[in-house]
Design a protein around this motif. Structure first.
Motif, short mmCIF file in Angstrom:
data_model
loop_
_atom_site.label_atom_id
_atom_site.label_comp_id
_atom_site.label_asym_id
_atom_site.label_seq_id
_atom_site.Cartn_x
_atom_site.Cartn_y
_atom_site.Cartn_z
N PHE A 169 30.79 -36.93 -30.03
CA PHE A 169 31.94 -37.72 -30.46
C PHE A 169 32.96 -36.92 -31.28
N ARG A 170 32.87 -35.58 -31.23
CA ARG A 170 33.81 -34.75 -31.97
C ARG A 170 34.71 -33.99 -31.00
N THR A 171 35.98 -33.93 -31.34
CA THR A 171 36.92 -33.13 -30.55
C THR A 171 37.23 -31.84 -31.29
N ASN A 172 37.42 -30.78 -30.55
CA ASN A 172 37.75 -29.50 -31.16
C ASN A 172 39.15 -29.54 -31.77
N ARG A 173 39.34 -28.78 -32.83
CA ARG A 173 40.67 -28.61 -33.42
C ARG A 173 41.40 -27.51 -32.66
N ARG A 174 42.64 -27.78 -32.22
CA ARG A 174 43.38 -26.83 -31.39
C ARG A 174 44.80 -26.64 -31.92
N ILE A 175 45.25 -25.40 -31.91
CA ILE A 175 46.65 -25.06 -32.18
C ILE A 175 47.10 -24.14 -31.05
N ALA B 177 61.42 -29.11 -8.83
CA ALA B 177 62.24 -29.93 -7.94
C ALA B 177 61.34 -31.01 -7.36
N HIS B 178 61.95 -31.89 -6.58
CA HIS B 178 61.17 -32.97 -6.00
C HIS B 178 60.06 -32.44 -5.10
N ALA B 179 58.84 -32.81 -5.40
CA ALA B 179 57.65 -32.49 -4.60
C ALA B 179 57.29 -31.01 -4.58
N ARG B 180 57.81 -30.23 -5.52
CA ARG B 180 57.46 -28.82 -5.56
C ARG B 180 57.86 -28.24 -6.92
N GLY B 181 57.17 -27.20 -7.32
CA GLY B 181 57.48 -26.57 -8.59
C GLY B 181 56.56 -25.40 -8.83
N GLY B 182 56.88 -24.63 -9.86
CA GLY B 182 56.05 -23.48 -10.19
C GLY B 182 56.38 -22.94 -11.57
N ALA B 183 55.46 -22.18 -12.13
CA ALA B 183 55.67 -21.60 -13.45
C ALA B 183 54.85 -20.33 -13.59
N ILE B 184 55.37 -19.40 -14.38
CA ILE B 184 54.60 -18.26 -14.87
C ILE B 184 54.62 -18.40 -16.38
N SER B 185 53.48 -18.68 -16.96
CA SER B 185 53.46 -19.07 -18.37
C SER B 185 52.40 -18.31 -19.15
N TYR B 186 52.63 -18.22 -20.46
CA TYR B 186 51.73 -17.50 -21.36
C TYR B 186 51.54 -18.31 -22.64
N SER B 187 50.33 -18.26 -23.18
CA SER B 187 50.06 -18.99 -24.42
C SER B 187 48.91 -18.34 -25.16
N LEU B 188 48.87 -18.63 -26.46
CA LEU B 188 47.67 -18.36 -27.22
C LEU B 188 47.24 -19.67 -27.87
N GLU B 189 45.95 -19.82 -28.09
CA GLU B 189 45.43 -21.05 -28.66
C GLU B 189 44.29 -20.73 -29.60
N VAL B 190 44.37 -21.29 -30.79
CA VAL B 190 43.27 -21.19 -31.76
C VAL B 190 42.43 -22.45 -31.64
N VAL B 191 41.14 -22.28 -31.48
CA VAL B 191 40.22 -23.41 -31.29
C VAL B 191 39.18 -23.40 -32.40
N GLY B 192 39.09 -24.53 -33.10
CA GLY B 192 38.00 -24.74 -34.05
C GLY B 192 36.94 -25.58 -33.38
N ASP B 193 35.80 -24.98 -33.03
CA ASP B 193 34.75 -25.68 -32.30
C ASP B 193 33.99 -26.64 -33.21
#
Length: 408
Positions: A136-142, A115-131
């Protein structure tokens, strides 16, 4: 077009279904070792994240300040591959890396409000990271966002099963009786409403809940007439709704958002007249309606009395929303709102009362065998099939208001 390991160095295989707290979740990551070497990927990791995030924006003159707080729920990093730790077969460049992770049993449900000026979340994720080390290199992420609900207790599962088979337990009635007047002056008429629901302390989410709505109206006291209509053929006041489209059925949610010493509230209303199914357009809920013939009721003398009308509605409600929860910086409660419209200003009858939503899904048994392989599926967990998805806004899946850790 779906990505393949021929064009991408990393592919994630993970089933997109609602998860249950305490569940062991599995999947695989396909790594194209040749492409990984070309892109100088030196490590493949998988991260599991879960958090409660809240924000409140305040204003001091022309200055706006957004205050944020994050409560970690899951924070796990695991290495899946390093050069030399696993090799593809001689006729392939692909190595499959299985993973397995058990969700904590006490996780709160996925949630998002804004809502205006306020908010909240309870969230879950998984992420695969290729280091890919280097300036000058960015990691690969899914990244995959997934949703979680608490596991139902044995008693909640029994209630859920009883509702699905046809409720035979006790019922409770919520009644309203109001006097109505067509104009500013004149005698009062009467309208009475009785809502009947299963007598339960908590209603399981995403489960059909039967209800009946009985509406009775009585005209003001009049001289004996032959028909319950006036001389112009218009039904005498008050006219009860004859079809369900005239009713208003809403679920109201009040959320309290906290950021340290600051507290705000967010009000949301959900329409219960429509049925929502994942990847299907909303459709009108099926409601059985029975309209009784008007009955003349004598009063005082046989020549004076009133006309009584009755309408009965029978249907089901289901609530594909996060169970009622009180977390460290977020909590929310629900109230059911029924509005029965009648002609005239301020004549609508309203039934409003708090309800508690509870869990309805058992925690699946742990997989058997090596990580990522199992002979068990959701079909082995009653009721058969995966748990239904929660009605979460697109902002939940896009990561809005979430606290993603991009640096690690």
């Amino acid at each position: 077009m779906a990505a393949t390991t021929a064009s991408q160095p990393i592919i994630l295989h993970f089933q997109n279904v609602l998860r249950v707290a305490g569940e062991t979740i599995t999947g695989t990551v396909d790594l194209n070792v040749a492409l990984a070497q070309q892109e100088r990927i030196e490590e493949v990791r998988i991260k599991f994240r879960g958090a409660i995030t809240t924000r409140i924006t305040t204003q001091n003159g022309q200055t706006r300040i957004t205050h944020r707080e994050t409560i970690p729920l899951i924070h796990s990093n695991r290495v899946l591959w390093t050069p030399g730790s696993a090799f593809p077969t001689p006729d392939s460049h692909i190595v499959s890396l299985a993973f397995q992770f058990q969700l904590p049993a006490n996780l709160p449900p996925s949630f998002h409000c804004d809502a205006h000026a306020r908010g909240g979340a309870i969230s879950y994720s998984l992420e695969v990271v290729g280091d890919r080390p280097g300036i000058f290199r960015t990691n690969r992420r899914i990244r995959r966002v997934f949703s979680v609900v608490p596991a139902a207790s044995q008693n909640q599962l029994l209630v859920n099963d009883s509702l699905r088979q046809g409720w035979l337990g006790p019922w409770k009635d919520i009644k309203r009786n109001e006097q109505l007047r067509q104009g500013i002056w004149g005698e009062y008429s009467r309208a009475a409403v009785t809502l009947s629901l299963p007598d339960l302390p908590s209603f399981p989410i995403a489960t059909p809940i039967p209800y009946s709505l009985h509406i009775v109206t009585e005209t003001k006291t009049i001289d004996r007439t032959e028909r319950p209509e006036d001389k112009h053929g218009k039904p005498l006041f008050p006219i009860p709704p004859a079809h369900s489209g005239q009713l208003l059925l809403n679920l109201h949610r009040t959320t309290q958002v906290r950021v340290r010493t600051r507290t705000r509230h967010i009000e949301d209303t959900f329409d219960l007249q429509t049925v929502r199914r994942l990847s299907e357009p909303p459709k009108r809920r099926n409601v059985e309606a029975v309209v009784d013939e008007p009955v003349w009721v004598p009063k005082d003398t046989k020549d004076r009395g009133f006309w009584r009308r009755s309408v009965h509605f029978n249907s089901t409600l289901d609530f594909p929303y996060a169970p009622s929860t009180s977390a460290e910086t977020l909590d929310w409660i629900y109230a059911l709102h029924f509005t029965i419209p009648f002609p005239g200003l301020g004549n609508n009858l309203k039934i409003q009362f708090p309800i508690h939503l509870g869990a309805s899904t058992a925690c699946p048994p742990p997989p058997i065998g090596a990580a990522g392989t199992s002979s068990l599926t959701y079909a082995d967990v009653p009721p058969a099939g995966p748990p239904p998805m929660l009605d979460l806004p697109p902002a939940y899946w896009s990561g809005e208001n979430h606290d993603w850790d991009e640096k690690s």
